[in-house]
Design a protein around this motif. Sequence first.
Motif, PDB file in Angstrom:
ATOM      1  N   HIS A  27       0.828  -1.326  -0.081  1.00 26.55           N
ATOM      2  CA  HIS A  27       0.129   0.031  -0.155  1.00 26.55           C
ATOM      3  C   HIS A  27       0.847   1.240  -0.151  1.00 26.55           C
ATOM      4  O   HIS A  27       1.755   1.371   0.565  1.00 26.55           O
ATOM      5  N   GLU A  28       0.334   2.113  -0.494  1.00 29.50           N
ATOM      6  CA  GLU A  28       1.184   3.483  -0.739  1.00 29.50           C
ATOM      7  C   GLU A  28       0.873   4.600   0.358  1.00 29.50           C
ATOM      8  O   GLU A  28       1.461   5.528   0.218  1.00 29.50           O
ATOM      9  N   HIS A  29      -0.061   4.138   1.389  1.00 30.36           N
ATOM     10  CA  HIS A  29      -0.353   5.297   2.549  1.00 30.36           C
ATOM     11  C   HIS A  29       0.815   5.539   3.400  1.00 30.36           C
ATOM     12  O   HIS A  29       1.571   4.480   3.683  1.00 30.36           O
ATOM     13  N   GLU A  30       1.256   6.463   3.797  1.00 30.10           N
ATOM     14  CA  GLU A  30       2.192   6.965   4.829  1.00 30.10           C
ATOM     15  C   GLU A  30       2.169   5.873   5.856  1.00 30.10           C
ATOM     16  O   GLU A  30       3.135   5.318   6.346  1.00 30.10           O
ATOM     17  N   HIS A  31       0.862   5.729   6.516  1.00 31.90           N
ATOM     18  CA  HIS A  31       1.096   4.936   7.811  1.00 31.90           C
ATOM     19  C   HIS A  31       1.281   3.495   7.489  1.00 31.90           C
ATOM     20  O   HIS A  31       2.144   3.003   8.374  1.00 31.90           O
ATOM     21  N   CYS A  32       1.072   2.777   6.401  1.00 34.90           N
ATOM     22  CA  CYS A  32       1.282   1.614   6.075  1.00 34.90           C
ATOM     23  C   CYS A  32       2.903   1.657   5.861  1.00 34.90           C
ATOM     24  O   CYS A  32       3.544   0.658   6.184  1.00 34.90           O
ATOM     25  N   LYS A  33       3.572   2.716   5.365  1.00 34.17           N
ATOM     26  CA  LYS A  33       4.978   2.773   5.075  1.00 34.17           C
ATOM     27  C   LYS A  33       5.553   2.675   6.522  1.00 34.17           C
ATOM     28  O   LYS A  33       6.757   2.133   6.616  1.00 34.17           O
TER      29      LYS A  33
END
Length: 108
Positions: free
Chosen positions: A85-91
């Motif tokens: 996923h590209e979401h910052e929280h996922c990173k």
Amino acid sequence: MAHQQHQSCIDACDACAAACDHCATACLSESNVAEMAECIRQDMDCADACRLASAAMARGSRHAKDICALCASLCEACAAECEKHEHEHCKQCAEACRACAKECRAMA
């Protein structure tokens, strides 16, 4: 004291649990929440494993190494899912999971 010997792993587990909790909550707010279901499940499993591992090390459990080995596997699975996923929280979660897995593998 056992907790002092494994403090860096305990800290990594605690940080990972917090990152997973944050990620799961943030995933629930995404517009494509249905597509985030597996990420949320992985986050919850990983956070629980991290809390268990942290507690086991803190109390010097004789099962701490086995628990940390399991925690490392769950952290790696969670990181792999979050990295999709590209979401910052996922990173950020994936990064915390990778760090925790490394510490737990070293401890186990």
